[in-house]
Scaffold this active site. Structure first.
Site, PDB file in Angstrom:
ATOM      1  N   GLU A  63      -1.364  -8.105   5.663  1.00 22.16           N
ATOM      2  CA  GLU A  63      -1.152  -8.418   7.092  1.00 22.16           C
ATOM      3  C   GLU A  63      -2.465  -8.469   7.876  1.00 22.16           C
ATOM      4  O   GLU A  63      -2.461  -8.797   9.046  1.00 22.16           O
ATOM      5  CB  GLU A  63      -0.203  -7.376   7.720  1.00 22.16           C
ATOM      6  CG  GLU A  63      -0.807  -6.010   8.046  1.00 22.16           C
ATOM      7  CD  GLU A  63      -1.044  -5.114   6.820  1.00 22.16           C
ATOM      8  OE1 GLU A  63      -0.893  -5.593   5.671  1.00 22.16           O
ATOM      9  OE2 GLU A  63      -1.411  -3.937   7.022  1.00 22.16           O
ATOM     10  N   CYS A  75       0.828  -1.205   0.000  1.00 19.91           N
ATOM     11  CA  CYS A  75       0.000   0.000   0.000  1.00 19.91           C
ATOM     12  C   CYS A  75       0.868   1.264   0.000  1.00 19.91           C
ATOM     13  O   CYS A  75       1.538   1.514  -0.984  1.00 19.91           O
ATOM     14  CB  CYS A  75      -1.006  -0.056   1.142  1.00 19.91           C
ATOM     15  SG  CYS A  75      -2.441   0.973   0.800  1.00 19.91           S
ATOM     16  N   HIS A  95      -3.452  -4.820   1.722  1.00 17.09           N
ATOM     17  CA  HIS A  95      -2.815  -5.045   3.031  1.00 17.09           C
ATOM     18  C   HIS A  95      -2.814  -6.539   3.363  1.00 17.09           C
ATOM     19  O   HIS A  95      -3.796  -7.046   3.906  1.00 17.09           O
ATOM     20  CB  HIS A  95      -3.601  -4.315   4.125  1.00 17.09           C
ATOM     21  CG  HIS A  95      -3.377  -2.845   4.151  1.00 17.09           C
ATOM     22  ND1 HIS A  95      -2.569  -2.219   5.072  1.00 17.09           N
ATOM     23  CD2 HIS A  95      -3.852  -1.870   3.340  1.00 17.09           C
ATOM     24  CE1 HIS A  95      -2.554  -0.918   4.842  1.00 17.09           C
ATOM     25  NE2 HIS A  95      -3.331  -0.678   3.788  1.00 17.09           N
TER      26      HIS A  95
END
Ligand code: GLN
Length: 206
Positions: free
Chosen positions: A179, A86, A177
């Site tokens: 994560e 990102c 993202h």
């Protein structure tokens, strides 16, 4: 073996990325030591680096002030892996089309900040990613669009006809993202040899 990983800790999901790196390493029977990078001096100790999301204006300013930018460029010049997600992807790109964001040119792509965000601020999508045998649950938050892709860049995934995951040599960049779910296959793809699907196939052959 122990993998020494550095997570740029200016902003963003530092602990989530650290956990994803540890899970990806554990899947290979390796330990990971994760350093949070706030100042110059840590990057040279790291085998792999992670540039998280956040605000690319703040991240690019801070790493330049701290002298971390040159260390990241040297890390990539030495052929060592980077995962940039990102805002991290924006900072790693060749050009972000925004004079407030000086980029590091680690990835031969141009990006447009917040381009998905104009349509929908954030969304989750099941994404087909080259090298993964099942879709990845990708979370997009005010995500950049990858506009222009250089010749040496592999597009690993697209959404809405636009690239959202790319690899340029040792550097993997994602608009989303990775994560934010328990799924650490993108960290695995960026930091370990071969794709998870290739390794499953190899294990099945044994
Ligand atoms: N919109 C942010 C930027 O342009 C990126 C958003 C994110 O990292 N989730 O820097």
């Amino acid at each position: 073996m122990t993998l020494t990983a550095g997570v740029l800790a200016v902003q963003g999901d530092v602990s989530e990325h650290a956990e994803a790196i540890e899970r990806a390493a554990a899947a290979h029977g390796e330990d990971a030591v994760v350093h949070e990078i706030r100042h110059a001096g840590t990057v040279p100790e790291c085998d792999v680096l992670l540039m998280p999301g956040g605000e690319s204006t703040t991240i690019s300013k801070t790493i330049a002030e701290e002298g971390i930018d040159e260390e990241i460029i040297a890390h990539v010049a030495a052929g060592k892996p980077v995962l940039a997600t990102c805002a991290g992807l924006i900072v790693a790109s060749r050009d972000a089309g925004d004079e407030r964001v000086p980029t590091l040119d680690l990835l031969d792509v141009t990006v447009e900040r917040n381009a998905f965000g104009r349509q929908r601020d954030s969304f989750q999508a099941p994404l087909d990613v080259a090298g993964l045998d099942a879709p990845f649950p990708a979370v997009f938050i005010r995500a950049p669009v990858i506009a222009d892709v250089g010749d040496g860049v592999d597009v690993l995934a697209s959404w809405d006809g636009r690239p959202v995951a790319v690899r340029d040599g040792p550097v993997v960049g994602t608009s989303f993202h990775p994560e934010l779910t328990e799924d650490s296959r993108i960290h695995d793809l960026a930091f370990f040899e071969g794709t998870p699907a290739e390794r499953d196939a190899a294990a099945a052959d044994d």
